[in-house]
Design a protein around this motif. Structure first.
Motif, short mmCIF file in Angstrom:
data_model
loop_
_atom_site.label_atom_id
_atom_site.label_comp_id
_atom_site.label_asym_id
_atom_site.label_seq_id
_atom_site.Cartn_x
_atom_site.Cartn_y
_atom_site.Cartn_z
N PHE A 199 1.27 7.53 -6.37
CA PHE A 199 0.22 8.51 -6.61
C PHE A 199 0.63 9.90 -6.10
CE2 PHE A 199 -2.50 4.82 -7.21
CZ PHE A 199 -3.39 5.26 -8.18
N ARG B 14 0.82 -1.21 0.00
CA ARG B 14 0.00 0.00 0.00
C ARG B 14 0.85 1.26 0.00
NH1 ARG B 14 -3.26 -0.12 5.14
NH2 ARG B 14 -1.25 -0.85 5.90
N SER C 196 -5.71 0.22 -0.32
CA SER C 196 -4.73 0.97 -1.12
C SER C 196 -5.32 2.25 -1.66
CB SER C 196 -4.22 0.08 -2.26
OG SER C 196 -3.61 -1.08 -1.77
N ARG C 197 -6.60 2.22 -2.01
CA ARG C 197 -7.24 3.42 -2.54
C ARG C 197 -7.26 4.53 -1.50
NH1 ARG C 197 -13.40 3.08 -4.45
NH2 ARG C 197 -12.46 2.06 -6.27
N CYS D 276 2.31 6.72 -14.64
CA CYS D 276 2.42 5.91 -13.42
C CYS D 276 1.91 4.49 -13.62
CB CYS D 276 1.67 6.57 -12.27
SG CYS D 276 -0.12 6.68 -12.47
N THR E 165 -2.47 10.20 0.95
CA THR E 165 -1.10 10.64 0.69
C THR E 165 -1.07 11.75 -0.36
OG1 THR E 165 -0.37 8.38 1.15
CG2 THR E 165 1.21 9.85 0.12
N SER E 166 -1.84 11.59 -1.41
CA SER E 166 -1.89 12.62 -2.44
C SER E 166 -2.44 13.93 -1.89
CB SER E 166 -2.74 12.14 -3.62
OG SER E 166 -2.22 10.95 -4.17
N ALA F 181 2.22 2.01 -3.51
CA ALA F 181 1.17 2.55 -4.38
C ALA F 181 0.83 3.99 -4.00
CB ALA F 181 -0.08 1.68 -4.29
N ALA F 182 0.79 4.28 -2.70
CA ALA F 182 0.47 5.64 -2.26
C ALA F 182 1.55 6.63 -2.67
CB ALA F 182 0.28 5.65 -0.75
N LEU G 203 2.88 0.80 -11.40
CA LEU G 203 1.83 0.10 -10.66
C LEU G 203 1.58 -1.29 -11.24
CD1 LEU G 203 -0.70 3.05 -10.24
CD2 LEU G 203 0.68 2.01 -8.44
N SER H 181 -3.72 5.87 -0.80
CA SER H 181 -3.23 6.66 -1.93
C SER H 181 -3.89 8.04 -1.97
CB SER H 181 -3.50 5.92 -3.25
OG SER H 181 -2.85 4.66 -3.27
N CYS I 128 9.77 10.91 -2.53
CA CYS I 128 8.91 9.89 -3.13
C CYS I 128 9.60 9.17 -4.28
CB CYS I 128 7.60 10.53 -3.62
SG CYS I 128 6.55 11.18 -2.31
#
Length: 347
Positions: free
Chosen positions: A114, A107, A321-322, A158, A328-329, A110-111, A162, A325, A240
């Protein structure tokens, strides 16, 4: 052990990148300051490579074609269930899934992927709100479609990383590692030699006449403060990028090291289901507590023990994960908005 190596290597790579960025911006800063003292037009001359990278505002000619090529490779080498009976494809040619939004594995990676594009999304929003897009004379609909195109291009950039993490093979991880390191290098060159926030190029000067840079130099002085603020804004992005650049080779090392026959026979969905069926997995603990099959124990998480009066940590719960992400964004977007707002207040 690998987590410590990842963290230390990420900090070292990010620090080295900031030093390189400082070395690139130092001559530009001195040139801008000298022109400011002599009351000359304040701008720096871009490198010739910037014309190739900036051929189109929506995408550059380096990373975007490479990303499309890697996506094509992943599509050719990915098996599809509906094509397994075909005598021509032999089960191959399938579009890889870029991210399993309901899985809890990888996770953070992935974050971070993004979060890299948070500043680019902010630029798109600023162009849409301020009408600073150079093609704004083409009409509202065309400008809106171009902004959507830029968002799709960000998604394509991206997508290979992923998808490589989702496919989780040595071939996909090698492609993603080379792609990320190449994109990291292009980012350093582009944000240093071509375009940055406080030092206008000749193209930017034709639009703004360098008025904002003059205000910055009058407020912060002709020392290194302006250069420091430019590096300060780049810290999250480089952290990142450094994390992804270090994490992917480590994932590749783990994949080559643990090449079991059992793993080859299982799909990603089957591996996730197998992980969820383990007695100490998050899903299993949640079901046990839901039906009262396990006693509530004190969490062993250090964060929970220290800040239990703020947030009660549960071992049977994980954000998807959604959600991670998106959070974090948003945090990184708020960081860029704060810096942008502080400069607007200074003006």
């Amino acid at each position: 052990m690998l987590s410590w190596i990842t963290g230390i290597a990420t900090l070292l790579l990010a620090t080295s990148t900031l030093i390189i960025k400082w070395a690139i911006l130092k001559p530009i800063h001195e040139e801008i300051v000298e022109k400011f003292k002599k009351a000359q037009p304040i701008f720096f001359k871009q490198h010739s490579i910037c014309r190739i990278i900036d051929l189109r505002a929506e995408f550059n000619l380096f990373t975007f074609p490479l990303a499309c090529f890697i996506i094509l490779l992943f599509t050719i080498t990915t098996k599809r269930v509906s094509f397994q009976g075909s005598k021509y494809c032999k089960g191959y040619i399938g579009i890889p899934i870029p991210l399993d939004i309901f899985a809890h594995v990888k996770r953070i990676l992935a974050a971070v992927i993004f979060a890299i594009f948070a500043d680019e999304l902010l630029d798109i929003a600023n162009d849409a709100l301020n009408g600073s897009n150079p093609s704004s004379n083409q009409g509202v609909v065309i400008v809106y479609l171009l902004q959507i195109l830029r968002v799709f291009v960000i998604g394509f950039r991206c997508y290979p990383t992923l998808a490589a993490v989702y496919i989780d093979t040595w071939f996909s991880l090698i492609c993603a590692t080379l792609y990320v390191w190449f994109d990291f290098s292009i980012t350093i060159v582009y944000t240093g030699l071509c375009r940055n926030d406080f030092y206008p190029s000749e193209l930017d000067y034709n639009k703004t006449k360098g008025g904002r840079t003059m205000i910055y130099l009058q407020y912060y002085g002709t020392g290194s403060k302006l250069l420091f603020f430019q590096l300060l804004k780049d810290i999250p992005r480089y952290l990142c990028l450094a994390y992804i650049s270090i994490k992917l080779p480590i994932l590749l090392y783990e994949r080559i090291r643990h090449r079991h026959m059992r793993d080859k026979q299982l799909t990603r969905e089957q591996k996730t289901l197998l992980y969820s069926s383990l007695p100490y997995s998050v899903e299993a603990q949640y079901v046990k507590k839901l039906f009262g099959m396990s006693n509530i124990k004190v969490s062993t998480n250090r964060f929970s023990q220290t800040f239990q009066f703020i947030y009660a940590w549960r071992d049977d719960f994980r954000f998807s994960s959604r959600v991670v992400s998106v959070y974090t964004s948003i945090f990184l977007l708020l960081y860029f908005l704060t810096i942008q707002a502080s400069h607007l207040i200074d003006e």
